[in-house]
Design an enzyme around this catalytic site. Structure first.
Site, PDB file in Angstrom:
ATOM      1  N   ASP A 155       0.824  -1.214   0.000  1.00  0.00           N
ATOM      2  CA  ASP A 155       0.000   0.000   0.000  1.00  0.00           C
ATOM      3  C   ASP A 155       0.861   1.269   0.000  1.00  0.00           C
ATOM      4  O   ASP A 155       2.089   1.195   0.033  1.00  0.00           O
ATOM      5  CB  ASP A 155      -0.922  -0.076   1.235  1.00  0.00           C
ATOM      6  CG  ASP A 155      -2.294   0.533   0.989  1.00  0.00           C
ATOM      7  OD1 ASP A 155      -2.438   1.320   0.040  1.00  0.00           O
ATOM      8  OD2 ASP A 155      -3.218   0.228   1.764  1.00  0.00           O
ATOM      9  N   GLU A 188      -1.092   1.760  -5.182  1.00  0.00           N
ATOM     10  CA  GLU A 188      -0.931   3.203  -4.931  1.00  0.00           C
ATOM     11  C   GLU A 188      -2.027   3.997  -5.633  1.00  0.00           C
ATOM     12  O   GLU A 188      -1.867   5.173  -5.880  1.00  0.00           O
ATOM     13  CB  GLU A 188       0.494   3.681  -5.194  1.00  0.00           C
ATOM     14  CG  GLU A 188       1.035   3.477  -6.578  1.00  0.00           C
ATOM     15  CD  GLU A 188       0.454   4.460  -7.567  1.00  0.00           C
ATOM     16  OE1 GLU A 188      -0.500   4.029  -8.264  1.00  0.00           O
ATOM     17  OE2 GLU A 188       0.931   5.602  -7.663  1.00  0.00           O
ATOM     18  N   TRP A 189      -3.140   3.301  -5.904  1.00  0.00           N
ATOM     19  CA  TRP A 189      -4.411   3.914  -6.303  1.00  0.00           C
ATOM     20  C   TRP A 189      -4.362   4.634  -7.659  1.00  0.00           C
ATOM     21  O   TRP A 189      -5.186   5.511  -7.936  1.00  0.00           O
ATOM     22  CB  TRP A 189      -4.892   4.877  -5.204  1.00  0.00           C
ATOM     23  CG  TRP A 189      -4.647   4.358  -3.822  1.00  0.00           C
ATOM     24  CD1 TRP A 189      -5.052   3.145  -3.345  1.00  0.00           C
ATOM     25  CD2 TRP A 189      -3.930   4.995  -2.744  1.00  0.00           C
ATOM     26  NE1 TRP A 189      -4.633   2.990  -2.033  1.00  0.00           N
ATOM     27  CE2 TRP A 189      -3.954   4.103  -1.639  1.00  0.00           C
ATOM     28  CE3 TRP A 189      -3.289   6.235  -2.616  1.00  0.00           C
ATOM     29  CZ2 TRP A 189      -3.333   4.412  -0.416  1.00  0.00           C
ATOM     30  CZ3 TRP A 189      -2.677   6.530  -1.402  1.00  0.00           C
ATOM     31  CH2 TRP A 189      -2.703   5.638  -0.326  1.00  0.00           C
ATOM     32  N   GLY A 190      -3.359   4.314  -8.464  1.00  0.00           N
ATOM     33  CA  GLY A 190      -3.287   4.937  -9.789  1.00  0.00           C
ATOM     34  C   GLY A 190      -2.728   6.348  -9.763  1.00  0.00           C
ATOM     35  O   GLY A 190      -2.712   7.041 -10.781  1.00  0.00           O
ATOM     36  N   ASN A 192       0.364   7.562  -9.420  1.00  0.00           N
ATOM     37  CA  ASN A 192       1.609   7.830 -10.147  1.00  0.00           C
ATOM     38  C   ASN A 192       1.704   6.997 -11.425  1.00  0.00           C
ATOM     39  O   ASN A 192       2.767   6.479 -11.759  1.00  0.00           O
ATOM     40  CB  ASN A 192       2.816   7.536  -9.247  1.00  0.00           C
ATOM     41  CG  ASN A 192       2.828   8.429  -8.018  1.00  0.00           C
ATOM     42  OD1 ASN A 192       3.239   9.583  -8.071  1.00  0.00           O
ATOM     43  ND2 ASN A 192       2.346   7.901  -6.896  1.00  0.00           N
ATOM     44  N   ASP A 210     -10.197   3.575  -3.474  1.00  0.00           N
ATOM     45  CA  ASP A 210     -10.898   2.379  -2.975  1.00  0.00           C
ATOM     46  C   ASP A 210     -12.335   2.267  -3.482  1.00  0.00           C
ATOM     47  O   ASP A 210     -13.073   3.248  -3.557  1.00  0.00           O
ATOM     48  CB  ASP A 210     -10.932   2.404  -1.442  1.00  0.00           C
ATOM     49  CG  ASP A 210      -9.571   2.106  -0.849  1.00  0.00           C
ATOM     50  OD1 ASP A 210      -8.593   1.989  -1.614  1.00  0.00           O
ATOM     51  OD2 ASP A 210      -9.487   1.994   0.384  1.00  0.00           O
TER      52      ASP A 210
HETATM   53  C1  GLA Z   1      -5.958   1.355   1.431  1.00  0.00           C
HETATM   54  C2  GLA Z   1      -6.153   0.311   0.344  1.00  0.00           C
HETATM   55  C3  GLA Z   1      -7.285  -0.619   0.750  1.00  0.00           C
HETATM   56  C4  GLA Z   1      -6.954  -1.291   2.076  1.00  0.00           C
HETATM   57  C5  GLA Z   1      -6.692  -0.248   3.130  1.00  0.00           C
HETATM   58  C6  GLA Z   1      -6.142  -0.849   4.418  1.00  0.00           C
HETATM   59  O1  GLA Z   1      -7.041   2.195   1.527  1.00  0.00           O
HETATM   60  O2  GLA Z   1      -6.417   0.919  -0.881  1.00  0.00           O
HETATM   61  O3  GLA Z   1      -7.526  -1.584  -0.246  1.00  0.00           O
HETATM   62  O4  GLA Z   1      -5.825  -2.126   1.893  1.00  0.00           O
HETATM   63  O5  GLA Z   1      -5.737   0.723   2.689  1.00  0.00           O
HETATM   64  O6  GLA Z   1      -5.903   0.092   5.398  1.00  0.00           O
END
Ligand code: GLA
Length: 408
Positions: A155, A188-190, A192, A210
């Site tokens: 993460d 890293e959620w896209g 970078n 998320d």
């Molecule tokens: C981030 C991730 C989630 C999860 C939480 C855990 O938000 O994107 O998928 O792993 O952390 O804290």
């Protein structure tokens, strides 16, 4: 003069060999995920409330419900399994939640023919405030390998000024140095553009923030939003060219069975399969009702996701809240999804012979004007005739018509 040239050539060649070896030893092994990873993860349903009992019971349920036999392999514990680091810096699990330790848990999961996944974070702390791997990458990777871990979700909270590519490369190299094959799930959620550097570092990368258990509207959490299924689908549109065998876009874990309607469960699962997304279930498998189990274990749908060509679907058309998607398959078949985004039912008509379905990315065309296909409904498990006659259907609100076209 000639010998000088020969020496120069030899030097160049050996430098090239070194460079080639260097790249191949650093590159993320693609064979670890030739098709999108399938499994389960604790986060969507249980958040920080994880324990060895939950993971063991979930592994049991994966076998009992037929999920393992349907292709689900990884049992992944997400955030909050951590205890403290010892005086040498090695991480240990929370002794109350995981009293038998992670090695015993991995042994249990492996004995069932499944694999164990774990979670960490590139920063100083995880998103849940537990110890992160920053500065401890080698030690953490060693521990995971020693425990018998097979998959790491990594993460991006509390990473301050770190370079994402660099931080994920560091963990990739730490994992590689253990000699144990461990899938690296980049999370890293896209932010970078991980699709640009992810293929050489890990096997999958999150493309968005998320997901939430909501089909059509994002969930407002104050300073952040949980994205709806539809929002996430739309964010995948420009990214299909980056995915392929061994390296996948990850539109986040499934919310099937977490409160969506039966139609929404189907549509969500169908679209993730069309997108060749990792299929990581996020519900409580121990108490899963039969209608949810039948979505997650629909083998005809899973086969689209796991198709060896590994090409994501593309959106063919979008009008009146109805999206039509096509996905080319390895054997020349096509998958087709008719997604109703609206809050009410929609009539849908499709005259095959008038439609041009072709994909410049894979170089494939369906040639519906010339080639006849048998049409199968993958949710009803029913043959619907052929592409000789136009298709007419009604698609309920937030539902999907999911078809496989087989060349005749
Ligand atoms: C981030 C991730 C989630 C999860 C939480 C855990 O938000 O994107 O998928 O792993 O952390 O804290």
């Amino acid at each position: 003069m000639r010998s000088l040239r020969l020496i120069a050539l030899l030097v160049t060649l050996s430098a090239a060999t070194v460079a080639a070896q260097d790249t191949s030893s650093r590159a993320a092994p693609r064979r670890l995920a030739l098709t999108p990873p399938m499994g389960w993860n604790s986060w969507n349903k249980f958040g920080c409330d994880v324990s060895e009992q939950l993971i063991r019971e979930t592994a049991d349920a994966m076998v009992r419900t037929g999920m393992r036999d349907g292709g689900y392999v990884y049992v992944n514990v997400d955030d909050c399994w951590h205890g403290a680091r010892d005086s040498l810096g090695f991480i240990h699990p929370d002794p109350t939640r995981f009293p038998s330790g992670i090695k015993a848990l991995a042994d249990y999961v492996h004995a069932k023919g499944l694999k164990l996944g774990i979670y960490s974070d590139a920063g100083s702390k995880t998103c849940g405030g537990k110890p992160g791997s920053r500065g401890y990458e080698r030690q953490d990777a060693l521990m995971y390998a020693k425990w018998g871990v097979d998959y790491l979700k990594y993460d991006w909270c509390n990473t301050e000024e770190l370079s994402a590519h660099g931080a994920y490369l560091t963990m990739h190299e730490a994992l590689a140095s253990t000699g144990r094959p461990i899938v690296l799930s980049i999370c890293e959620w896209g932010t970078n553009k991980p699709w640009e550097w992810g293929p050489s570092v890990g096997q999958l990368w999150r493309t968005t923030g998320d997901i939430g258990a909501s089909f059509a509207t994002d969930i407002d959490r104050g300073n952040w939003k949980q994205l709806s299924v539809l929002s996430i689908i739309d964010l995948q549109l420009p990214l299909r060219k980056y995915a392929g065998p061994g390296h996948w876009n990850d539109p986040d874990m499934l919310e099937v069975g977490n409160g969506l309607s039966a139609a929404e469960n189907r549509a969500h699962f169908a679209m993730w399969s069309m997108l060749a997304a990792p299929l990581i279930a996020g519900n409580d498998l121990r108490s899963m009702p039969p209608d949810v189990a039948s979505v997650l274990t629909n083998r005809e749908v899973i086969a689209l996701d796991q198709d060896s060509l590994g090409v994501e679907a593309f959106r063919h058309s979008s009008s009146d809240s109805v999206d039509v998607w096509f996905k080319p398959l390895a054997n020349g078949d096509w998958a087709m999804a008719v997604l109703n985004r609206a809050g009410s039912a929609r009539k849908f008509a499709f005259d095959w012979k008038r439609e041009q379905v072709s994909d410049s990315l894979s170089g494939r065309g369906a040639h519906l004007d010339a080639v006849r296909y048998a049409v199968r409904d993958l949710w009803a498990h029913r043959d619907l005739g052929t592409t000789q006659r136009p298709l007419a259907a009604q698609v309920a609100s937030h539902d999907v018509l999911l078809l496989r076209l087989r060349k005749m």
